[in-house]
Structures are given as C-alpha cells and as structure tokens.
Design a protein around this motif. Structure first.
Motif, PDB file in Angstrom:
ATOM      1  N   LEU A 137      -5.190   3.187   7.631  1.00 44.29           N
ATOM      2  CA  LEU A 137      -4.996   1.711   7.621  1.00 44.29           C
ATOM      3  C   LEU A 137      -6.110   0.920   8.350  1.00 44.29           C
ATOM      4  CD1 LEU A 137      -1.059   1.637   7.216  1.00 44.29           C
ATOM      5  CD2 LEU A 137      -2.842   1.310   5.579  1.00 44.29           C
ATOM      6  N   ILE A 138      -6.245   1.612   9.630  1.00 43.99           N
ATOM      7  CA  ILE A 138      -7.216   0.981  10.486  1.00 43.99           C
ATOM      8  C   ILE A 138      -8.819   0.798   9.644  1.00 43.99           C
ATOM      9  CG2 ILE A 138      -8.684   1.082  12.635  1.00 43.99           C
ATOM     10  CD1 ILE A 138      -6.059   2.341  13.846  1.00 43.99           C
ATOM     11  N   VAL A 139      -9.241   2.039   9.141  1.00 47.86           N
ATOM     12  CA  VAL A 139     -10.257   2.079   8.321  1.00 47.86           C
ATOM     13  C   VAL A 139     -10.213   0.922   7.265  1.00 47.86           C
ATOM     14  CG1 VAL A 139     -11.753   3.375   6.896  1.00 47.86           C
ATOM     15  CG2 VAL A 139     -10.803   4.307   8.888  1.00 47.86           C
ATOM     16  N   VAL A 140      -9.234   0.729   6.574  1.00 48.28           N
ATOM     17  CA  VAL A 140      -9.079  -0.191   5.422  1.00 48.28           C
ATOM     18  C   VAL A 140      -9.110  -1.406   6.006  1.00 48.28           C
ATOM     19  CG1 VAL A 140      -7.386  -1.235   4.041  1.00 48.28           C
ATOM     20  CG2 VAL A 140      -7.539   1.218   4.145  1.00 48.28           C
ATOM     21  N   VAL A 141      -8.563  -1.821   7.260  1.00 50.00           N
ATOM     22  CA  VAL A 141      -8.667  -3.491   7.769  1.00 50.00           C
ATOM     23  C   VAL A 141      -9.873  -3.529   8.140  1.00 50.00           C
ATOM     24  CG1 VAL A 141      -7.870  -4.508   9.968  1.00 50.00           C
ATOM     25  CG2 VAL A 141      -6.312  -3.209   8.614  1.00 50.00           C
ATOM     26  N   LEU A 142     -10.815  -2.609   8.890  1.00 48.54           N
ATOM     27  CA  LEU A 142     -12.086  -2.873   9.578  1.00 48.54           C
ATOM     28  C   LEU A 142     -13.076  -2.889   8.359  1.00 48.54           C
ATOM     29  CD1 LEU A 142     -11.931  -0.629  12.614  1.00 48.54           C
ATOM     30  CD2 LEU A 142     -11.450  -3.107  12.486  1.00 48.54           C
ATOM     31  N   GLY A 158       6.656   0.271   4.037  1.00 44.59           N
ATOM     32  CA  GLY A 158       6.680  -0.959   4.212  1.00 44.59           C
ATOM     33  C   GLY A 158       5.494  -1.456   5.286  1.00 44.59           C
ATOM     34  N   GLN A 159       4.781  -0.666   6.089  1.00 42.06           N
ATOM     35  CA  GLN A 159       3.805  -0.978   7.057  1.00 42.06           C
ATOM     36  C   GLN A 159       2.460  -1.040   6.012  1.00 42.06           C
ATOM     37  OE1 GLN A 159       2.303   0.518  11.105  1.00 42.06           O
ATOM     38  NE2 GLN A 159       2.289   2.310   9.601  1.00 42.06           N
ATOM     39  N   ALA A 160       2.185  -0.116   4.995  1.00 45.77           N
ATOM     40  CA  ALA A 160       0.798  -0.348   4.037  1.00 45.77           C
ATOM     41  C   ALA A 160       1.195  -1.542   3.287  1.00 45.77           C
ATOM     42  CB  ALA A 160       0.933   0.771   3.151  1.00 45.77           C
ATOM     43  N   LEU A 161       2.310  -1.989   2.806  1.00 48.55           N
ATOM     44  CA  LEU A 161       2.266  -3.461   2.024  1.00 48.55           C
ATOM     45  C   LEU A 161       2.239  -4.416   2.977  1.00 48.55           C
ATOM     46  CD1 LEU A 161       5.369  -2.443  -0.297  1.00 48.55           C
ATOM     47  CD2 LEU A 161       2.913  -2.768  -0.899  1.00 48.55           C
ATOM     48  N   LEU A 162       2.675  -4.431   4.375  1.00 46.23           N
ATOM     49  CA  LEU A 162       2.749  -5.247   5.423  1.00 46.23           C
ATOM     50  C   LEU A 162       1.120  -5.708   5.557  1.00 46.23           C
ATOM     51  CD1 LEU A 162       4.033  -7.443   7.093  1.00 46.23           C
ATOM     52  CD2 LEU A 162       4.013  -5.877   8.925  1.00 46.23           C
ATOM     53  N   VAL A 163       0.306  -4.479   5.895  1.00 50.89           N
ATOM     54  CA  VAL A 163      -1.103  -4.500   6.158  1.00 50.89           C
ATOM     55  C   VAL A 163      -1.873  -5.307   5.000  1.00 50.89           C
ATOM     56  CG1 VAL A 163      -3.277  -3.265   6.512  1.00 50.89           C
ATOM     57  CG2 VAL A 163      -1.003  -2.903   7.873  1.00 50.89           C
ATOM     58  N   LEU A 164      -1.530  -4.683   3.918  1.00 52.91           N
ATOM     59  CA  LEU A 164      -2.159  -5.184   2.410  1.00 52.91           C
ATOM     60  C   LEU A 164      -2.045  -6.582   2.175  1.00 52.91           C
ATOM     61  CD1 LEU A 164      -1.823  -1.824   0.040  1.00 52.91           C
ATOM     62  CD2 LEU A 164      -3.844  -2.707   1.475  1.00 52.91           C
ATOM     63  N   TRP A 189       6.213  -9.690   2.106  1.00 50.93           N
ATOM     64  CA  TRP A 189       7.909  -9.944   1.942  1.00 50.93           C
ATOM     65  C   TRP A 189       8.429  -8.387   1.828  1.00 50.93           C
ATOM     66  CZ3 TRP A 189      10.507 -14.371  -1.206  1.00 50.93           C
ATOM     67  CH2 TRP A 189      11.723 -14.320  -0.895  1.00 50.93           C
ATOM     68  N   ILE A 190       8.144  -7.812   0.828  1.00 47.90           N
ATOM     69  CA  ILE A 190       8.666  -6.501   0.570  1.00 47.90           C
ATOM     70  C   ILE A 190       8.338  -5.346   1.730  1.00 47.90           C
ATOM     71  CG2 ILE A 190       8.499  -4.584  -0.921  1.00 47.90           C
ATOM     72  CD1 ILE A 190       7.633  -6.466  -3.132  1.00 47.90           C
ATOM     73  N   GLY A 191       6.932  -5.537   2.344  1.00 49.44           N
ATOM     74  CA  GLY A 191       6.748  -4.780   3.441  1.00 49.44           C
ATOM     75  C   GLY A 191       7.604  -4.865   4.567  1.00 49.44           C
ATOM     76  N   GLY A 192       7.976  -6.247   4.910  1.00 48.78           N
ATOM     77  CA  GLY A 192       8.818  -6.632   6.164  1.00 48.78           C
ATOM     78  C   GLY A 192      10.232  -6.261   5.771  1.00 48.78           C
ATOM     79  N   THR A 193      10.842  -6.329   4.638  1.00 55.10           N
ATOM     80  CA  THR A 193      12.153  -5.954   4.204  1.00 55.10           C
ATOM     81  C   THR A 193      12.242  -4.446   4.665  1.00 55.10           C
ATOM     82  OG1 THR A 193      12.244  -7.839   2.671  1.00 55.10           O
ATOM     83  CG2 THR A 193      13.969  -5.923   2.760  1.00 55.10           C
ATOM     84  N   LEU A 194      11.153  -3.712   3.927  1.00 56.10           N
ATOM     85  CA  LEU A 194      11.080  -2.133   4.123  1.00 56.10           C
ATOM     86  C   LEU A 194      11.454  -1.810   5.610  1.00 56.10           C
ATOM     87  CD1 LEU A 194       9.068  -1.117   1.111  1.00 56.10           C
ATOM     88  CD2 LEU A 194      11.501  -0.559   1.480  1.00 56.10           C
ATOM     89  N   LEU A 195      10.376  -2.459   6.527  1.00 54.49           N
ATOM     90  CA  LEU A 195      10.374  -2.152   7.847  1.00 54.49           C
ATOM     91  C   LEU A 195      11.651  -2.448   8.437  1.00 54.49           C
ATOM     92  CD1 LEU A 195       6.828  -3.437   9.247  1.00 54.49           C
ATOM     93  CD2 LEU A 195       7.814  -0.924   9.005  1.00 54.49           C
TER      94      LEU A 195
END
Length: 217
Positions: A28-33, A186-192, A148-154
């Motif tokens: 996910l860090i690679v995706v962000v950068l 949740g973390q992946a959806l939040l980042v995306l 929204w979905i990511g935060g709810t899953l987290l």
C-alpha cells in the motif's frame, strides 16, 4: 496478497500468515508513493500511518515479548489516519456528515462501556483508543464512499480487537478471520478513497468566473 493471508489463517499456517501480513502495508505504501508526490502532506501522513500499521502487523509476530505494544501501535496508526482524513472531511462538510457522529459515537461508547471493567490499569489507554477510533470512523464517513466503507470496516475490526485486548473472556467464532478480513479490506479502501479524492481535486477544472484586471498607465 490479502487473499493468500486469509487462506493461510483459515488453513492454520502461521508462518505463511505472518509473511503475507508483513507485505500488505508495504504494498500500500508503494501505491501511495506511486500515486502522489512525496512532498504532498497527504502522501507523508498516509505513508506514516502505513508504516505504523506495518509495525503493528509484524512486531508482535517477530518479537513475542512486545505484545503490549499492540494497542499502542495500532492506536498511533489510527491517529495518523484521522489527521490525514481531517482536511478532506472539512472540504466535503455538510449536515449529513455531522449526523453520522451519532451512530458511530454510539458504537464506540458501547465498546468503551463493555470493556472498561476489564481494562484495569489500561483504562486511560482504552479511553484514548475509543476517542481515536471514533474520530477515524466519523471522519472517513465524510470524505467519499470508499473511505466511508473502509472506516466502517476498521471500526468493526477495531471493536472486535479491542474486546480481545480489554474484555477478558470475550470470544467470537473465527475472530482472527473476521478481524483480519475487515482490517485489511478497510485499510485498503480507506487508502484508495483518500487517493481518489486527492486525485479528483488535483484534476478538477478551475471554476470559471469574471476577473477584474487593473491596468496602470
């Protein structure tokens, strides 16, 4: 990678589960950068949150003596996610977003009341954990549907995890699968979702409008 990790958990292969878990946050860090300039504040905050999540994922597995760091590292990761979400939440602020504080606040207050009796000396940490968790769930709901979905899953994952930390005797069937499945998704959806809102704002056309030009002669 997440699917392999879940399969390893289901098959009770702890070595493979730990190895795959350790690779998810770096990916996910690679995706962000790759998606954002490194100088951008959102990229820096997201990277920091994922580094903390990575440490939370791998430190207990490789150093069994450090299990007490679990709540602290995860709480720090959630706090950085809240900082990352805050400016995007403010830009999208409306009345519906404020109303979302009611159900999320109810869930977190219920979690706190259920776990407070078993927290013992960790009660101050539980208070901070509940506040940070509520902030992430509330702020993520006000950015876009992915966050929204990511935060709810987290929120769901963190609630189950919090019960295992602070509520002795709490037991949920297949809790590892529920926690990790909702946490990773949740973390992946939040980042995306954060990347999507930053990208959409970057490429949005400038608003048209009249401009006043003063020419001095």
């Amino acid at each position: 990678m997440a699917c392999v990790h879940m399969a390893a958990l289901a098959a009770n292969l702890p070595g493979l589960a730990l190895a795959t878990k350790a690779l998810i946050a770096p990916l996910l860090i690679v995706v962000v950068l790759s998606a954002l300039p490194r100088r951008q504040p959102t990229a820096r905050w997201l990277t920091l949150a994922l580094v903390l999540a990575f440490l939370n994922d791998v430190v207990p597995g490789f150093t069994p003596w450090s299990h007490g760091l679990d709540p602290l590292l995860f709480m720090l990761a959630l706090a950085v996610y809240a900082i990352t979400l805050a400016p995007h939440w403010v830009r999208e602020l409306d009345g519906l977003h404020l109303l979302l504080a009611i159900p999320y606040g109810g869930v977190v207050i219920g979690l706190f009341l259920a776990c407070a009796g078993g927290a013992g000396p960790l009660l101050p940490l539980l208070v901070v954990y509940a506040i940070v968790l509520a902030a992430v769930a509330f702020l993520s709901a006000g950015v876009n549907p992915l966050t929204w979905i990511g935060g709810t899953l987290l929120l769901f994952s963190s609630s189950v995890l919090g019960m295992s930390w602070f509520l002795p005797g709490a037991w949920i069937p297949q809790s590892d699968l529920w926690v990790m499945g909702s946490y990773l998704t949740g973390q992946a959806l939040l980042v995306l979702g954060i990347l999507r809102t930053v990208s959409a704002r970057r490429w949005a056309p400038e608003p048209a409008g009249a401009s006043l030009v003063i020419v001095e002669g």
